[in-house]
Scaffold this motif. Structure first.
Motif, mmCIF file in Angstrom:
data_model
loop_
_atom_site.group_PDB
_atom_site.id
_atom_site.type_symbol
_atom_site.label_atom_id
_atom_site.label_comp_id
_atom_site.label_asym_id
_atom_site.label_seq_id
_atom_site.Cartn_x
_atom_site.Cartn_y
_atom_site.Cartn_z
ATOM 1 N N GLY A 157 0.821 -1.207 0.000
ATOM 2 C CA GLY A 157 0.000 0.000 0.000
ATOM 3 C C GLY A 157 0.854 1.256 0.000
ATOM 4 O O GLY A 157 0.554 2.236 -0.687
ATOM 5 N N VAL A 158 1.946 1.234 0.763
ATOM 6 C CA VAL A 158 2.886 2.363 0.788
ATOM 7 C C VAL A 158 3.566 2.524 -0.561
ATOM 8 O O VAL A 158 3.751 3.643 -1.059
ATOM 9 N N ILE A 159 3.934 1.406 -1.174
ATOM 10 C CA ILE A 159 4.595 1.467 -2.483
ATOM 11 C C ILE A 159 3.668 2.096 -3.524
ATOM 12 O O ILE A 159 4.108 2.926 -4.342
ATOM 13 N N LYS A 160 2.386 1.726 -3.505
ATOM 14 C CA LYS A 160 1.449 2.285 -4.481
ATOM 15 C C LYS A 160 1.195 3.767 -4.228
ATOM 16 O O LYS A 160 0.976 4.534 -5.169
ATOM 17 N N ALA A 161 1.228 4.194 -2.962
ATOM 18 C CA ALA A 161 0.995 5.607 -2.638
ATOM 19 C C ALA A 161 2.252 6.451 -2.783
ATOM 20 O O ALA A 161 2.193 7.679 -2.635
ATOM 21 N N PHE A 162 3.380 5.812 -3.080
ATOM 22 C CA PHE A 162 4.654 6.537 -3.141
ATOM 23 C C PHE A 162 4.716 7.496 -4.328
ATOM 24 O O PHE A 162 5.600 8.353 -4.390
ATOM 25 N N LEU A 200 -3.474 6.639 2.526
ATOM 26 C CA LEU A 200 -2.125 7.218 2.534
ATOM 27 C C LEU A 200 -1.903 8.232 1.413
ATOM 28 O O LEU A 200 -1.106 9.167 1.581
ATOM 29 N N THR A 201 -2.546 8.060 0.267
ATOM 30 C CA THR A 201 -2.292 8.969 -0.852
ATOM 31 C C THR A 201 -2.633 10.424 -0.501
ATOM 32 O O THR A 201 -1.764 11.301 -0.617
ATOM 33 N N GLN A 252 -6.395 16.619 -6.848
ATOM 34 C CA GLN A 252 -7.168 15.826 -7.799
ATOM 35 C C GLN A 252 -6.333 14.669 -8.330
ATOM 36 O O GLN A 252 -6.841 13.549 -8.500
ATOM 37 N N ALA A 253 -5.062 14.942 -8.588
ATOM 38 C CA ALA A 253 -4.169 13.878 -9.049
ATOM 39 C C ALA A 253 -4.022 12.801 -7.975
ATOM 40 O O ALA A 253 -4.035 11.597 -8.273
ATOM 41 N N ALA A 254 -3.883 13.231 -6.721
ATOM 42 C CA ALA A 254 -3.788 12.261 -5.625
ATOM 43 C C ALA A 254 -5.096 11.489 -5.471
ATOM 44 O O ALA A 254 -5.100 10.302 -5.113
#
Length: 491
Positions: free
Chosen positions: A41-46, A167-168, A313-315
């Protein structure tokens, strides 16, 4: 030291007991849920942090993407080590150690003054800790669930979606408030919760084993400490008298020294998997799939920013993707649990569909179009991830899942390492983030070809087994028919 009377005690691993699918298994599921969220999950939100690091160090897309790719590759490469350490010590202690390592790596990385330092801390150290937490936890989940394993895998991996959703926007808020360094520092503290996840991993209790004494008298015994060490379930206890049985048939209980060494190695790492053709084909699927799995999540936010979409919006696109990802995992995990179709066929269909969705990404430009793409990508990605570990367990068997998962991750590591940088190279060459999604889509479609090959190998193997069984049945029938004799006086 030998016991009195020259009797020697030896422990040999035996088959584990049946998976409970209930009771404490729910806590194992909770632990795996949180581990998925605090690792992948952290990797995807990085991707949110990627934008800020890219700007701060004024580097290329390829240079900044190495942070994520090193972390992903380290997870895969260290996975067999994590499996062996779990078998040697315990799943609990390995996960706790991994939580401390990845937390330390991210905290140190918050003080980095160059990309190289980020590679070593947020990349390598963090990935090393992730491997020590994720691999043993997923293995333990497979030991606690059997009938409900597809659903358990889907629910546990849903932690990745929910933590990505949370997290994002949190990372974006922390960056605006404390800068990217402060965000990493807080993330390091958050990842200490992985140690709590490790504490929840209670080993399966050992049951009865076999005791061989002298001339071969067997009795049922239980070894209380077995479950605390190897976590492997049942054990066999052999009490051997070297003065009485070296020349008897029961000397096989002791075996040769070379066989003992081989058995000990196989207890920690089942290296015979590399001779399993079906496992190797599935590993090649994993290698090519890894090329396309991690790049889209990393470049989705930068792609949206390049199209003029504002920061929050991107996040939000990653949050949209995470919600549909969660829906896909739960829905298709439930479908797999119903056994309406073979899980391998289900995985093949979702991988092809995921590759097709990624190929359509460069056609999007507005926020509405990107939101629709994020939703479709999340749904199909979730459907893919929900069953790929279940298929691995079906290919090798649940009893070999620990070693198989380690080797599978190791072989897949090259795809995880090269995926983001290769996508970054195409982005730099084409000066368009959309090229990274094209590369990922093509890789996934290629990986589906190995699933089709594996399906054919499985069907051929089942056909050969059925044919052998029929021939054996016919032979037994003829032999029984030939032994029939007529009784006297019976016409």
């Amino acid at each position: 030291m030998d016991s009195p009377g020259g009797v020697r005690r030896r422990r040999v691993a035996a088959a584990p007991t049946a998976a409970p699918d209930s009771g404490y298994a729910c806590f194992i599921l909770l632990s795996c849920f949180l581990v998925f969220g605090l690792t992948f999950g952290v990797i995807k939100a990085f991707g949110v942090l990627y934008v800020e690091i890219h700007k701060y160090f004024e580097t290329t897309a390829t240079g900044a993407s190495w942070i994520t790719s090193i972390a992903v590759a380290t997870i895969h490469i260290v996975a067999p080590v994590a499996s062996a350490l779990s078998a040697r010590y315990s799943h609990r202690s390995v996960v706790i150690a991994g939580g401390l390592i990845c937390s330390l790596g991210v905290v140190i990385g918050s003080y980095a003054s160059s990309l190289t330092e980020l590679y070593l801390t947020v990349g390598f150290l963090n990935g090393f800790g992730y491997a020590l937490t994720w691999t043993p936890t997923v293995t333990m989940l497979g030991l606690y669930f059997e009938k409900r394993r597809p659903m358990a895998n889907a629910l546990s991996s849903a932690g990745e979606c929910i933590l990505t959703f949370v997290l994002t926007p949190l990372f974006q808020l922390l960056i605006d408030t404390y800068s990217w360094r402060g965000a990493l520092l807080i993330l390091g503290g958050l990842q200490l919760n992985l140690c709590v996840c490790g504490m929840l991993l209670r080993p399966r209790k050992a049951t009865a084993g076999r005791t061989c004494v002298g001339g071969g008298v067997a009795e049922e015994t239980e070894e209380p400490g077995a479950s605390e060490g190897s976590d492997q379930g049942t054990v066999q206890i052999c009490l051997e008298d070297p003065g009485e049985i070296p020349n008897s048939e029961d000397s096989k209980c002791r075996g040769t020294k070379g066989a003992e060494i081989r058995t000990k190695i196989l207890r920690y790492v089942d290296y015979t998997l590399i001779t399993n053709a079906q496992f190797m084909v599935y590993s090649m699927f994993g290698l090519f799939a890894a090329l396309g799995f991690f790049a889209p999540a990393l470049f989705l936010v930068p792609y949206a920013r390049s199209k003029g979409i504002e920061e929050y919006q991107a996040a939000a696109l990653m949050s949209i993707s995470a919600v549909l990802d969660l829906s896909g995992r739960v829905l298709f995990g439930w479908v797999a649990n119903l056994r309406l179709v073979e899980t391998m066929q289900q995985l093949t269909a979702t991988v092809i569909l995921l590759g097709t969705v990624l190929l359509l990404c460069p056609l999007t430009s507005s926020f509405a179009e990107l939101a629709a793409f994020s939703a479709a990508y999340g749904l199909v990605y979730g459907a893919t991830v929900a069953v790929h570990i279940t298929v691995l367990a079906e290919v090798v068997g649940a009893h070999r899942l620990g070693s198989a998962l380690g080797f599978f991750m190791l072989i897949r590591s090259s795809g995880g390492l090269l995926g983001p940088p290769v996508a970054g190279y195409f982005i730099d060459q084409g000066e368009n983030y959309g090229m990274g999604f094209v590369m990922a889509g093509v890789s996934l479609i290629v990986s589906a070809l190995f699933l089709l090959l594996l399906h054919q190998m499985t069907r051929r193997g089942q056909g050969s087994t059925a044919k052998s069984h029929d021939m054996h049945t016919d032979t037994m029938g003829r032999s029984l028919g030939g032994d029939e004799v007529k009784e006297p006086g019976v016409k």
